[in-house]
Write a protein that holds these residues in place. Structure first.
Motif, PDB file in Angstrom:
ATOM      1  N   ASP A 189      -8.301  -4.509   1.432  1.00 14.63           N
ATOM      2  CA  ASP A 189      -7.447  -3.525   0.629  1.00 14.63           C
ATOM      3  C   ASP A 189      -7.493  -2.292   1.172  1.00 14.63           C
ATOM      4  O   ASP A 189      -6.655  -1.633   1.724  1.00 14.63           O
ATOM      5  CB  ASP A 189      -8.188  -3.282  -0.644  1.00 14.63           C
ATOM      6  CG  ASP A 189      -7.575  -4.147  -1.757  1.00 14.63           C
ATOM      7  OD1 ASP A 189      -6.254  -4.853  -1.354  1.00 14.63           O
ATOM      8  OD2 ASP A 189      -8.190  -4.240  -3.049  1.00 14.63           O
ATOM      9  N   ASP A 236       0.714  -1.191   0.044  1.00 16.54           N
ATOM     10  CA  ASP A 236      -0.027   0.100   0.042  1.00 16.54           C
ATOM     11  C   ASP A 236       0.825   1.213  -0.044  1.00 16.54           C
ATOM     12  O   ASP A 236       0.704   2.186  -0.836  1.00 16.54           O
ATOM     13  CB  ASP A 236      -1.006   0.128   1.324  1.00 16.54           C
ATOM     14  CG  ASP A 236      -1.959  -0.811   0.959  1.00 16.54           C
ATOM     15  OD1 ASP A 236      -2.339  -1.599  -0.016  1.00 16.54           O
ATOM     16  OD2 ASP A 236      -3.147  -0.803   1.790  1.00 16.54           O
ATOM     17  N   THR A 295      -1.699  -3.110  -8.487  1.00 14.41           N
ATOM     18  CA  THR A 295      -1.095  -1.623  -8.718  1.00 14.41           C
ATOM     19  C   THR A 295      -0.600  -1.298 -10.096  1.00 14.41           C
ATOM     20  O   THR A 295      -0.458  -2.208 -10.957  1.00 14.41           O
ATOM     21  CB  THR A 295      -0.245  -1.501  -7.496  1.00 14.41           C
ATOM     22  OG1 THR A 295       0.988  -2.310  -7.996  1.00 14.41           O
ATOM     23  CG2 THR A 295      -0.707  -1.823  -6.133  1.00 14.41           C
ATOM     24  N   ARG A 348      -1.932  -8.405  -4.871  1.00 10.42           N
ATOM     25  CA  ARG A 348      -2.017  -7.097  -4.605  1.00 10.42           C
ATOM     26  C   ARG A 348      -0.867  -6.270  -5.394  1.00 10.42           C
ATOM     27  O   ARG A 348      -1.231  -5.157  -5.745  1.00 10.42           O
ATOM     28  CB  ARG A 348      -1.807  -6.935  -3.022  1.00 10.42           C
ATOM     29  CG  ARG A 348      -2.368  -5.739  -2.314  1.00 10.42           C
ATOM     30  CD  ARG A 348      -2.013  -5.824  -0.960  1.00 10.42           C
ATOM     31  NE  ARG A 348      -2.584  -4.725  -0.257  1.00 10.42           N
ATOM     32  CZ  ARG A 348      -3.545  -4.861   0.658  1.00 10.42           C
ATOM     33  NH1 ARG A 348      -4.117  -6.104   0.867  1.00 10.42           N
ATOM     34  NH2 ARG A 348      -4.354  -3.940   1.321  1.00 10.42           N
TER      35      ARG A 348
END
Lengths: 585, 294
Positions: free
Chosen positions: B185, A447, A472, A468
């Protein structure tokens, strides 16, 4: 254990006494009650929690499940990394553990891992307490010979390890990295994995001053002692602060040494000429620092104690050095205990320490003046929270569990002299400072990268974040084969783990293919030899889908009867469903 | 990152406080004048100072506690895991599922979202709102009771953290239980917040549970004044309690211990709602109680 055993026997004796008085066959009763009742074998597996290590606990859990099905009483104890390493590497207080070993796929590492003379020392020196004279001889011989003979002996050592199972290799995990390329480019595969990789990054523009890396290892924020075994894995960060005489994967880049010339007359020795370089506190690096380092690492008490207190980290390399003598301020001569140059070179990769700082750390480590443990020097427990080294980066500040900041060391020799340094390492440092931010999880790391708050990760990410990363836009995924391997360690000092048959029966319960699939998501290479993936691997042990020790079951599903048969064949007994043994376990 | 999270947290919780204030607070039992508020503030001050001291001590203890408890504490992960594996025996007597595994086996993205919100925002909101509601309430006891009960939670809870070292479910049975919130998320970054407040070995008892249940129990004592708050806090507390297990953070045993701690804390809060606890009075009480016990 003994207390409950005693009281149980006392109670039984009381009952038996009553029975005997009525039946009259006292002899048989005495014989029966005098025997210890067999107890279920109970073992505890120490490991790392998921928050600190993505795979170790799952491997431990699957192994524990199989062991439980086979009739053992198994507990799992997840501990913080430095606590676990202290328990297994220094206190030797464990039954079994599952953890990664920071390997370099070098056969001489096996000598440190398994030589019985290291059984009482701290660090990755025979934490298993394994002891076998035949193996000792093989381990000693492999560092004395060269070429095909060494290959042959290293093969024998691998065979020995697989047969005796002092530890069980599980798999080599891939190193998964996430990086951004909007400030820095030139990331190696798998991200930054050694100090030299920092020097090879390139910045996009000269405005970029700071490299921000994300790590899960909070230990670097509280301890920068380059020889504290419980805080170092491969020492990638302390390797930026402290430098060896030579660097590089082939140990062929003269670093603090400007020149190393080897001589084989009268035993192997090397004459090392130092570069003009200085410590972060501006003192010059002189040959007495080099001489001191080897003397100090061999005995951090500097002869003050009856028994030497050697370094727990890089111990094997230091043991290759017999003597170091200072010729003058720039030239030092090192004599080795081996005649093989390829082995001896490893000794030149230990971090050189400044004598004017470390000399006083040879005193007995105490707590407020009281010697509570004995046999430990200040050097091993000192957090070294403001390190003075010689590396291209120097310490600025650290915040416990949050951050470590290093900045460029202006007076590093690379800025003045790059003779004999490969072209790729000669460019000016691509940053003014490096910030290591500790992240609470790998998900959070991705993140942060996605938000542009960092440039890359340090140390492998767990496989679960790969999707993940893929989701991105600006974060790149990079995967490399890793050198570290997960293994199960056994405390061979205590019954029943002293018994190789018992260890083999446990090792058979590990089904590597299904672990790599389920736990590592395919991001690992199964292995049963610690040298898998290196030129030293014995061809018969190279992983081909099946190990030498046959898994009692199919496709990772345990056949309980067969698993139990393995323990029975090893000489153990079952009481109903429970695997039992007499005496303490 | 941490700053962004804190700002987002502050905005959302403020919004919840405004809405709750409008819904819950009634004008007929509120303090009337500014002077009354000032008096209230002054008479509550000793309680506030007490809570402040305990919160600071709590922060210090949580920073150094884990290292200390690794050395002196009891390792009870295995015990908690085994208790957790016994509680659901009515479902399957021969091989009962772990409570946490059972809850997560019914996971849906919607539930994960709801419980994550409850765990983060709902929890912070329900801890703060009693201060607002009870500060403006006419009798002063509920406010004092709340402060003492909070203090007792922290004091006893943190003491337990030093005595017991244990890992939560996601750090013990990773194949079965996942840290659902940190994988969602939009919530991954919240681990910055939780890990800066607490270490992963501080699980027994669950302070999330004990404080949430404390608030609900306190709301029961003021159900006459704030009937709606009793309903809201009960729903929220139940959500937070479930969330701690559903999200793989706590064992059922942590939660049970948390509920017990909440009950004890509210008892302590009621005992000291007239006068703040003082060391000498506690000692006198203790000395008086001793012969009776002996």
């Amino acid at each position: 254990m003994s207390r409950t055993g005693y009281s149980r026997r006392a109670a039984l004796a009381g009952v038996a006494g009553g029975v005997a008085a009525t039946s009259g066959c006292l002899g048989e009763v005495r014989n029966l009650v005098g025997r210890q009742r067999a107890q279920q074998i109970s073992l505890s597996i120490a490991t790392l929690p998921t928050d600190n290590d993505p795979y170790a606990l799952e491997i431990a859990t699957k192994l524990a499940d199989h062991m439980t099905e086979a009739g053992l009483d198994v507990g799992i104890n997840p501990m913080d990394p430095e606590v676990l390493l202290r328990d297994i590497l220094i206190n030797h207080e464990f039954d079994m553990y599952v953890a990664p070993y920071p390997s370099e796929r070098d056969p001489d590492l096996l000598r440190s891992l398994l030589h019985s003379t290291y059984g009482e020392e701290g660090g990755w020196q025979n934490p298993f307490g394994f002891s076998n004279l035949t193996l000792n001889d093989l381990l000693d011989e492999q560092r004395m010979v060269d070429g095909a003979r060494r290959e042959e002996i290293v093969g024998e050592i691998q065979e020995f390890i697989v047969r005796e199972q002092p530890f069980t290799v599980v798999a080599f995990p891939d190193v998964i990295a996430a990086t951004r390329s909007d400030r820095f480019v030139g990331w190696p595969k798998g991200g930054i994995q050694d100090p030299l990789a920092f020097l090879q990054l390139e910045r996009i523009s000269s405005d970029v001053a700071e490299l921000t890396l994300l790590t899960r290892d909070r230990r670097i924020t509280t301890n920068l002692n380059p020889i504290a075994a419980e805080y170092r894995d491969r020492g990638d960060v302390t390797g930026l602060l402290y430098e060896p005489l030579v660097r590089g994967p082939n140990r062929d880049i003269p670093w603090l040494a400007w020149d190393v010339s080897w001589s084989e007359s009268g035993g192997l020795s090397a004459t090392v000429t130092l570069r003009e370089a200085s410590w972060h506190d501006d003192e010059s690096i002189l040959t007495h620092d080099v001489e001191f380092t080897y003397r100090f690492l061999a005995d951090t008490s500097l002869g003050e104690k009856e028994t030497p207190v050697p370094t727990p980290w890089r111990r094997g390399r230091v043991s290759l050095v017999d003597a170091v003598s200072v010729v003058d301020d720039r030239v030092v001569s090192i004599e080795f205990s081996t005649n093989v140059r390829a082995v001896a070179e490893r000794a030149l990769t230990v971090p050189i320490l400044p004598r004017h700082i470390w000399e006083e750390k040879s005193s007995q480590a105490d707590l407020a003046g009281i010697d509570i443990i004995g046999g430990t020097t200040e050097a091993l427990v000192w957090p070294n929270d403001e390190p003075i080294g010689s590396g291209p980066l120097q310490f600025v500040e650290s915040t416990t569990d949050e951050q470590l900041v290093l900045e460029r060391f202006e007076d590093h020799f690379l800025d003045a002299e790059t003779e004999r340094i490969p072209e790729r390492l000669r460019a000016e440092l691509p940053f003014d400072s490096v910030v290591f931010n500790v992240v609470p999880s790998h998900d959070a790391a991705v993140d942060l990268l996605d938000a542009g708050d960092a440039d890359g990760t340090l140390g492998g990410l767990r496989e679960g974040v790969v999707p993940r990363i893929a989701r991105t836009d600006d974060v790149d995924l990079s995967v490399a084969t890793g050198d570290a391997f997960y293994h199960v360690g056994y405390n061979c000092r205590q019954s029943p783990l002293t018994d190789p048959q018992f260890r083999r029966a446990i090792a058979k319960l590990i089904h590597r293919e299904s672990l790599v699939e389920d736990v590592f998501g395919g991001y690992a290479v199964p292995a049963e030899s610690p040298l898998e993936g290196s030129p030293w691997i014995l061809p018969e042990l190279q992983w081909d889908g099946e190990g030498q020790l046959e898994f009692p079951g199919t496709d990772g599903t345990l056949d309980v009867d067969r698993a139990r048969e393995n323990f029975r064949e090893a000489g153990y007994q079952y009481d109903g469903d429970r695997l039992v043994s007499r005496g303490d376990s | 990152m941490l700053v962004e999270i804190l700002i987002r947290l502050a905005i959302i919780v403020s919004g919840m406080l405004v809405v709750a204030t409008a819904l819950v607070l009634r004008s007929d039992n509120r303090l009337g004048s500014w002077a009354a508020y000032r008096d209230r503030f002054e008479e509550t001050l000793p309680y506030g100072v007490l809570l402040g001291i305990i919160l600071v001590a709590n922060k210090i203890a949580r920073d150094i506690g884990p290292e200390l408890s690794w050395i002196i504490g009891f390792h009870i992960t295995e015990t908690l895991y085994r208790i957790d594996g016994l509680l659901l025996w009515p479902l399957n007597p021969s091989n009962p599922p772990q409570v946490v595994t059972f809850l997560q086996s019914h996971a849906t993205p919607g539930m994960t979202m709801y419980f994550s919100y409850a765990y983060v925002y709902g929890y912070v909101f329900m801890l703060i709102f009693p201060f607002v509601a009870y500060f403006v309430l006419n009798p002063p006891e509920p406010l004092r009771r709340t402060i003492v009960a909070y203090a007792a939670n922290y004091l006893i809870g943190v003491t337990c953290y030093v005595i017991f070292v244990a890992q939560g479910p996601r750090n013990r049975i990773p194949g079965e239980v996942r840290g659902l919130m940190y994988e969602a998320d939009s919530f991954a970054a919240y681990q910055f917040l939780t890990s800066s407040i607490n270490a992963n070995v501080n699980v027994f008892p669950s302070l999330h549970t004990s404080l949430a249940v404390t608030v609900a129990l306190l709301a029961w004592t003021t159900r006459e004044e704030y009937p709606l708050w009793f309903v809201i806090s009960t729903v929220l507390a139940a959500s937070v309690v479930f969330a701690t297990m559903y999200l793989g953070i706590h064992w059922a045993a942590d939660v049970l211990a948390g509920i017990a701690l909440a009950w004890v804390s509210v008892r302590i809060g009621k005992r000291y709602e007239d006068r703040p606890p003082r060391l000498d009075s506690i000692r006198r009480r203790y000395e008086r109680a001793m012969p009776a016990r002996g």
